[in-house]
Design an enzyme around this catalytic site. Structure first.
Site, PDB file in Angstrom:
ATOM      1  N   LYS A 290     -60.460  28.086  41.439  1.00  0.00           N
ATOM      2  CA  LYS A 290     -61.193  29.331  41.197  1.00  0.00           C
ATOM      3  C   LYS A 290     -61.703  29.897  42.516  1.00  0.00           C
ATOM      4  O   LYS A 290     -61.930  29.147  43.463  1.00  0.00           O
ATOM      5  CB  LYS A 290     -62.416  29.047  40.308  1.00  0.00           C
ATOM      6  CG  LYS A 290     -62.116  28.786  38.848  1.00  0.00           C
ATOM      7  CD  LYS A 290     -63.402  28.557  38.067  1.00  0.00           C
ATOM      8  CE  LYS A 290     -63.133  28.230  36.611  1.00  0.00           C
ATOM      9  NZ  LYS A 290     -62.494  29.309  35.860  1.00  0.00           N
ATOM     10  N   ARG A 364     -58.470  23.817  26.899  1.00  0.00           N
ATOM     11  CA  ARG A 364     -57.553  23.620  25.763  1.00  0.00           C
ATOM     12  C   ARG A 364     -56.810  22.287  25.900  1.00  0.00           C
ATOM     13  O   ARG A 364     -56.420  21.693  24.906  1.00  0.00           O
ATOM     14  CB  ARG A 364     -56.597  24.818  25.667  1.00  0.00           C
ATOM     15  CG  ARG A 364     -55.653  24.975  26.823  1.00  0.00           C
ATOM     16  CD  ARG A 364     -55.113  26.396  26.962  1.00  0.00           C
ATOM     17  NE  ARG A 364     -56.111  27.323  27.500  1.00  0.00           N
ATOM     18  CZ  ARG A 364     -55.902  28.621  27.703  1.00  0.00           C
ATOM     19  NH1 ARG A 364     -54.731  29.168  27.405  1.00  0.00           N
ATOM     20  NH2 ARG A 364     -56.853  29.381  28.191  1.00  0.00           N
TER      21      ARG A 364
HETATM   22  N1  BES Z   1     -64.234  27.507  31.818  1.00  0.00           N
HETATM   23  C1  BES Z   1     -63.296  28.567  31.997  1.00  0.00           C
HETATM   24  C2  BES Z   1     -63.648  29.795  31.172  1.00  0.00           C
HETATM   25  C3  BES Z   1     -64.847  30.557  31.618  1.00  0.00           C
HETATM   26  C4  BES Z   1     -64.719  31.619  32.457  1.00  0.00           C
HETATM   27  C5  BES Z   1     -66.090  30.242  31.129  1.00  0.00           C
HETATM   28  C6  BES Z   1     -65.825  32.339  32.835  1.00  0.00           C
HETATM   29  C7  BES Z   1     -67.177  30.964  31.501  1.00  0.00           C
HETATM   30  C8  BES Z   1     -67.057  32.023  32.337  1.00  0.00           C
HETATM   31  C9  BES Z   1     -61.909  28.112  31.581  1.00  0.00           C
HETATM   32  O1  BES Z   1     -61.624  26.789  31.819  1.00  0.00           O
HETATM   33  C10 BES Z   1     -60.948  28.921  32.386  1.00  0.00           C
HETATM   34  O2  BES Z   1     -60.937  28.773  33.565  1.00  0.00           O
HETATM   35  N2  BES Z   1     -60.164  29.752  31.705  1.00  0.00           N
HETATM   36  C11 BES Z   1     -59.224  30.575  32.351  1.00  0.00           C
HETATM   37  C12 BES Z   1     -57.945  30.526  31.577  1.00  0.00           C
HETATM   38  C13 BES Z   1     -56.771  31.131  32.282  1.00  0.00           C
HETATM   39  C14 BES Z   1     -56.435  30.322  33.508  1.00  0.00           C
HETATM   40  C15 BES Z   1     -55.594  31.175  31.342  1.00  0.00           C
HETATM   41  C16 BES Z   1     -59.784  31.988  32.395  1.00  0.00           C
HETATM   42  O3  BES Z   1     -60.433  32.403  31.431  1.00  0.00           O
HETATM   43  O4  BES Z   1     -59.614  32.645  33.413  1.00  0.00           O
HETATM   44 MN    MN Z   2     -60.948  26.468  33.790  1.00  0.00          MN
END
Ligand code: BES
Ligand code: MN
Ligand code: ZN
Length: 513
Positions: A290, A364
């Site tokens: 990230k 997931r």
């Molecule tokens: N934990 C994150 C989702 C999230 C994002 C929670 C912002 C709270 C605030 C999750 O694991 C994630 O990173 N999801 C990705 C999925 C994508 C890579 C398909 C996302 O939402 O960007």
């Molecule tokens: Mn994530």
């Protein structure tokens, strides 16, 4: 904090602060008119001057000066009566408590803010409003200041600690027994939500997977239920390839844990409700790293698992006659030389495979194993809570969790509980056509469908591991507050606890389904 109930007339109710509510455009009547007479018409005068109109959120202090038993009368604006919901009552109680704290009160007495509108527009019951009041007070006073040592924050903490006594004033036709029953529920629920907020806000250097497991054991010992913790080796032996894969980035320092909580308030009767919570103690994204901006927030990626723990805490304290199982996979998601990588194929507990196209779609991947594990209980219902996608915040913001389901009847029950608890949900569709987005060339499915319908494709991934009535709640948008709200201070919200407890109380009342 003790919550006493009294039927003493308002003018004779002794307290540092006595709080009463006033609807916008109304005049003091009934008990409030009597109080106003004792105060020589000061409330009416406030309205006549226009200094106070009863607008939602307005508060004004009138000093008793011996005319009434209370030192201060706090009048809280409730807005228009037609708009006044139970959640507004919760907010009003929070504001009253905060004002009382700010003036250094030790004893707050408050009337119940009624009439309030409950679910489906029906008038809310007395116990329901009393519960909401206590929740508002305890949640509104809660501060996440455990790590604060500066003078200003200490002073606020001391003022909060000074407020040790709350009296709920039951008016005419308000049965004290019902008020006190509602207050007891509110106290338990708010205590569980505060526990959840504290733990969610606890950073990843403290709230590690092994510490999360210890919290589960401690809650079990306290609540008289069982917590079984599986370690990394057991997860490997079991074939929980998803949890093991995500843990590969940090297995040396923080090996994964899988918490299995079992509460039985029925004596073994019937199929259980299973709650599944995402427990990523920190989400860096892994190899699909990230951006640095805002990454600190990702300590809250365990919020789903914490909601499950806190719900068990409340359910045990309420001694609800339900059978409940909680499943919490805990691991960090970090990059390292041994971390799982894009292109890897993972095999889950139920034998299905997935191609990892993005290691940041890790929630997931761990939930797949947990949902497959749930199957062994032949559950009557499974609800999972997960801070799963950023996309849900784009869709619904901070006002509602995303709900996705394979069972409209179960979803209806969750929606009803959401209305009563004030923790809102909104349904998104799981049309078959969306499934094309997670087709893989090499495995059964892939773990990301790209940007389009991101929350839906995440849920469709989970659906592959489900063979029972199931509701998925994507709580990524609602679990962290960017700004203060009446009973939700900035930071960890503790979303889901009130909703789940309400769902389970309804479930118990209806004898399961
Ligand atoms: N934990 C994150 C989702 C999230 C994002 C929670 C912002 C709270 C605030 C999750 O694991 C994630 O990173 N999801 C990705 C999925 C994508 C890579 C398909 C996302 O939402 O960007
Ligand atoms: Mn994530
Ligand atoms: Zn995550």
């Amino acid at each position: 904090m003790p919550f006493a109930v009294t039927t003493t007339p308002l003018a004779e109710t002794a307290a540092d602060v006595l709080a009463v509510g006033l609807f916008e455009g109304s005049r003091p009547d009934g008990a409030l008119a009597a109080l106003d007479r004792a105060l020589d018409g000061q409330i009416a005068h406030l309205l006549e001057t226009g200094d106070f109109t009863g607008k939602n959120g307005q508060t004004v202090v009138v000093y008793g000066r011996g005319r009434i038993a209370a030192t201060r009368l706090l009048v809280v604006g409730l807005g228009k009566e037609a708009d006044f919901t139970v959640d507004r009552a919760r907010q009003a109680a929070a504001r009253a408590a905060q004002r009382a704290r700010d003036v250094g009160a030790a004893h707050l007495a408050t009337t119940l803010f009624r009439p309030a509108r409950g679910a489906e527009g029906r008038p809310a019951g007395l116990a329901e409003v009393a519960q909401a009041a206590v929740e508002g007070i305890l949640l509104g006073l809660h501060r996440l200041d455990r790590f604060k040592t500066n003078a200003e924050d200490r002073e606020k903490a001391e003022k909060t600690a000074r407020l040790t006594q709350v009296t709920l004033v039951a008016g005419e036709g308000e049965a004290p027994g019902e008020v006190s029953a509602g207050a007891s529920v509110g106290e338990i629920v708010a205590g569980a939500v505060r526990f959840a907020r504290e733990l969610i806000a606890t950073p990843s250097n403290e709230a590690t997977p092994s510490r999360m497991a210890q919290y589960a054991r401690d809650l079990a010992a306290e609540g008289g239920f069982t917590a079984t913790i599986l370690g990394l080796e057991e997860l490997k032996a079991l074939g929980a390839g998803g949890i093991v894969a995500v843990n590969r980035g940090s297995h040396e320092f923080e090996p994964a844990r899988f918490g299995v909580l079992e509460y039985d308030g029925t004596g073994g009767a019937g199929a259980p409700v299973v709650l599944v919570g995402k427990g990523i103690t920190f989400d860096t994204g892994g190899i699909s790293l990230k951006p640095a901006e805002g990454m600190d927030r990702m300590k809250y990626d365990k919020a789903g698992s914490v909601a499950v723990l806190a719900t068990f805490k409340a359910v045990a304290a309420l001694k609800l006659p339900v059978r409940l199982v909680g499943l919490c996979p805990w691991t960090e998601n970090t990059p390292s030389g041994s971390a799982y990588r894009p292109g890897d194929v993972v095999r889950f507990l139920n034998g299905k495979t997935a191609e990892i196209v993005n290691t940041d779609a890790e929630g997931r991947v761990i939930l797949a194993d947990a949902l497959a594990y749930a199957s062994r209980y032949k559950p009557a219902a499974v609800i999972d809570l997960a801070t799963l996608t950023g996309a849900i915040k784009v869709a619904l913001g901070t006002e509602a969790a995303g709900l996705m389901t394979n069972d409209p009847a179960l979803a209806a029950r969750v929606k009803a509980a959401a209305e009563v608890s004030g923790e809102r949900v909104w349904e998104l569709p799981l049309f078959d056509e969306y499934r094309d987005l997670i087709k893989s060339d090499i495995a059964d499915i892939k773990n990301s469908g790209g940007r389009d319908a991101g929350s839906i494709t995440a849920a469709l991934f989970l659906k592959e591991f489900v063979d029972y009535p199931w509701v998925h709640l994507d709580i990524a948008g609602v679990s962290w507050a960017d700004k203060d709200r009446p009973y939700v201070p900035k930071g960890a919200v503790g979303f889901g606890v009130r909703l789940l407890v309400q769902f389970l109380r309804d479930w118990a009342r209806d004898g399961g389904r």
